[in-house]
Enzyme design. Structure first.
Site, PDB file in Angstrom:
ATOM      1  N   TYR A  84      76.636  17.251  92.935  1.00  0.00           N
ATOM      2  CA  TYR A  84      76.763  16.842  94.811  1.00  0.00           C
ATOM      3  C   TYR A  84      76.909  15.279  94.606  1.00  0.00           C
ATOM      4  CZ  TYR A  84      76.985  21.816  96.006  1.00  0.00           C
ATOM      5  OH  TYR A  84      77.256  23.113  96.220  1.00  0.00           O
ATOM      6  N   LYS A 138      71.309  25.417  82.685  1.00  0.00           N
ATOM      7  CA  LYS A 138      72.185  25.908  81.304  1.00  0.00           C
ATOM      8  C   LYS A 138      72.364  24.758  80.573  1.00  0.00           C
ATOM      9  CE  LYS A 138      76.238  27.957  79.967  1.00  0.00           C
ATOM     10  NZ  LYS A 138      76.270  29.333  79.639  1.00  0.00           N
ATOM     11  N   ASP A 146      73.907  32.296  83.431  1.00  0.00           N
ATOM     12  CA  ASP A 146      74.840  33.255  83.115  1.00  0.00           C
ATOM     13  C   ASP A 146      73.910  34.543  82.910  1.00  0.00           C
ATOM     14  OD1 ASP A 146      74.234  32.018  80.853  1.00  0.00           O
ATOM     15  OD2 ASP A 146      76.063  32.278  79.784  1.00  0.00           O
ATOM     16  N   ASP A 182      73.387  26.796  94.825  1.00  0.00           N
ATOM     17  CA  ASP A 182      74.287  27.070  96.019  1.00  0.00           C
ATOM     18  C   ASP A 182      74.856  28.599  95.702  1.00  0.00           C
ATOM     19  OD1 ASP A 182      76.023  26.800  98.175  1.00  0.00           O
ATOM     20  OD2 ASP A 182      77.616  25.857  97.044  1.00  0.00           O
ATOM     21  N   ASP A 189      73.846  32.725  97.525  1.00  0.00           N
ATOM     22  CA  ASP A 189      74.940  33.755  98.017  1.00  0.00           C
ATOM     23  C   ASP A 189      74.759  35.017  97.376  1.00  0.00           C
ATOM     24  OD1 ASP A 189      75.645  31.444  99.612  1.00  0.00           O
ATOM     25  OD2 ASP A 189      77.879  32.318  99.779  1.00  0.00           O
TER      26      ASP A 189
END
Ligand code: NAD
Length: 336
Positions: free
Chosen positions: A126, A173, A207, A231, A235
């Site tokens: 970002y 990651k 993952d 982010d 959700d």
């Protein structure tokens, strides 16, 4: 009771509907409050401001230190920098806190989910550092700094300790992004070992972590992530407990805090009177706790929990037929 001054940003799309509802509920609970209503997002431009984040709005949050914000629309691919990214950076709201927990009366695949996502809010992908190297080739820089990684890790461990949580899982990651995600791990390990050995600590590649989240979310407690993963995972966690209509959030810095739902401006249902205002009402409850108005926060919590358990006035996203207004009236009747 001391009078609070709170900046209210209605936002775009369903923003005015859900923020209007939240304002009514907070007032009905008895908060002594002066709202300073100011625009941001597409609404600000429509009102004649030159930017999506007017200086007046920013200055008001700096002065009053707390804001309740509806979602804003961010045009894709061109135009203004996201209001949310600007707000988080300019006010240094470095920690997003997003609780997803099972609610009685909201039917989902799992029970007893109680996860808090703590997302680094100021850097990562970002950073807005994108460029075209040559025609047809673009890059987007992922930034990680030791200062921000240490700050968010310390925030997460302190939060976990204060809220009697047991475990922090860092989703990362670092097998691929060895330096940037690796830095968050280094900082989190250090804070855990040196300052908060009381909290259980684990690391999980994102993952595999997502698979485990949808297989058995009850094994997770506090999730700590960099910006973009936070982010996405917010959700995902919302989906585990009933969707975006029931997940609140806050953006916390040392000098200010902005409370907002995880969901966006939902243009597909805007203006139809069917949006679920609960996520923003729950964000308002988080705000009341932040303002040391725990009794009022609890009053509102009890009221919406009773409405959910009765199940007669649920909005469409929760399987009911009620509109935003009917749902709010049901909560207000419990508060009276
Ligand atoms: P969204 O969260 O607005 O909507 C996703 C889906 O969830 C839609 O089907 C929507 O109808 C539904 N939904 C969302 N909130 C709901 C509610 N309260 N009640 C019932 N249903 C609800 O995500 P999107 O469609 O990807 O994004 C729309 C716009 O919102 C974009 O411009 C995006 O940039 C912006 N956005 C803003 C914020 C913010 O201001 N904090 C956060 C996310 C997205």
């Amino acid at each position: 009771m001391a009078k609070h001054t709170i900046v209210l940003i209605p936002g775009d799309g369903i923003g005015p509907e859900v923020s209007g509802a939240t304002k009514r509920v907070i007032e009905a609970a008895g908060l002594s409050v002066e709202w300073v209503e100011l625009p941001a997002g597409a609404t600000a431009v429509e009102q004649g401001f030159e930017t999506v984040l007017p200086q007046r709005t920013l200055a008001a949050i700096q002065a009053h230190r707390v804001a309740l914000k509806g979602p804003v629309t961010t045009p894709i691919g061109k135009g203004f920098t996201s209001v949310n990214v600007q707000l988080r950076k300019k006010l240094n709201l470095y920690a997003a806190v997003r609780p997803s927990h099972s609610l009685a009366g909201v039917k989902t695949r799992f029970e007893n989910v109680d996860i808090i996502v703590i997302r680094e809010n100021t850097e990562g992908l970002y950073s807005g550092l994108e460029q075209e190297v040559v025609p047809g080739v673009v890059t987007s820089l992922k930034v990680a700094t030791e200062v921000a990684c240490t700050r968010i890790a310390r925030f997460a461990f302190r939060f976990a300790t204060r809220h009697h949580r047991k475990k922090i899982t860092v989703l990362h990651k670092a097998n691929i992004m060895k330096m940037s995600d690796g830095l968050l791990l280094t900082c989190a390990r250090r804070i855990h070992e040196d300052e908060y050995p009381n909290i259980e600590y684990e690391e999980m590649i994102i993952d595999a972590g997502c698979m485990k989240l949808v297989q058995d979310p009850t094994r997770f407690d506090v999730l700590l992530t960099e910006n973009l993963y936070g982010d996405v995972v917010s959700d995902l966690c919302a989906g585990l407990v009933g969707g975006l209509g029931v997940v609140p959030g806050s953006n916390i810095g040392d000098d200010a805090a902005v409370f907002e739902a995880v969901h966006g401006s939902a243009p597909d249902i805007a203006g139809k009177g069917v949006a679920n205002p609960l996520a923003l009402i729950m964000s308002g409850v988080m705000m009341l706790d932040h303002l040391h108005e725990a009794a009022l926060a609890q009053k509102i919590r009890r009221a919406y929990e009773a409405v959910l358990v009765e199940g007669k006035t649920l909005t469409r996203d929760l399987g009911g037929t009620a509109g935003t207004g009917e749902f709010v009236e049901a909560i207000l009747s419990k508060l009276r």
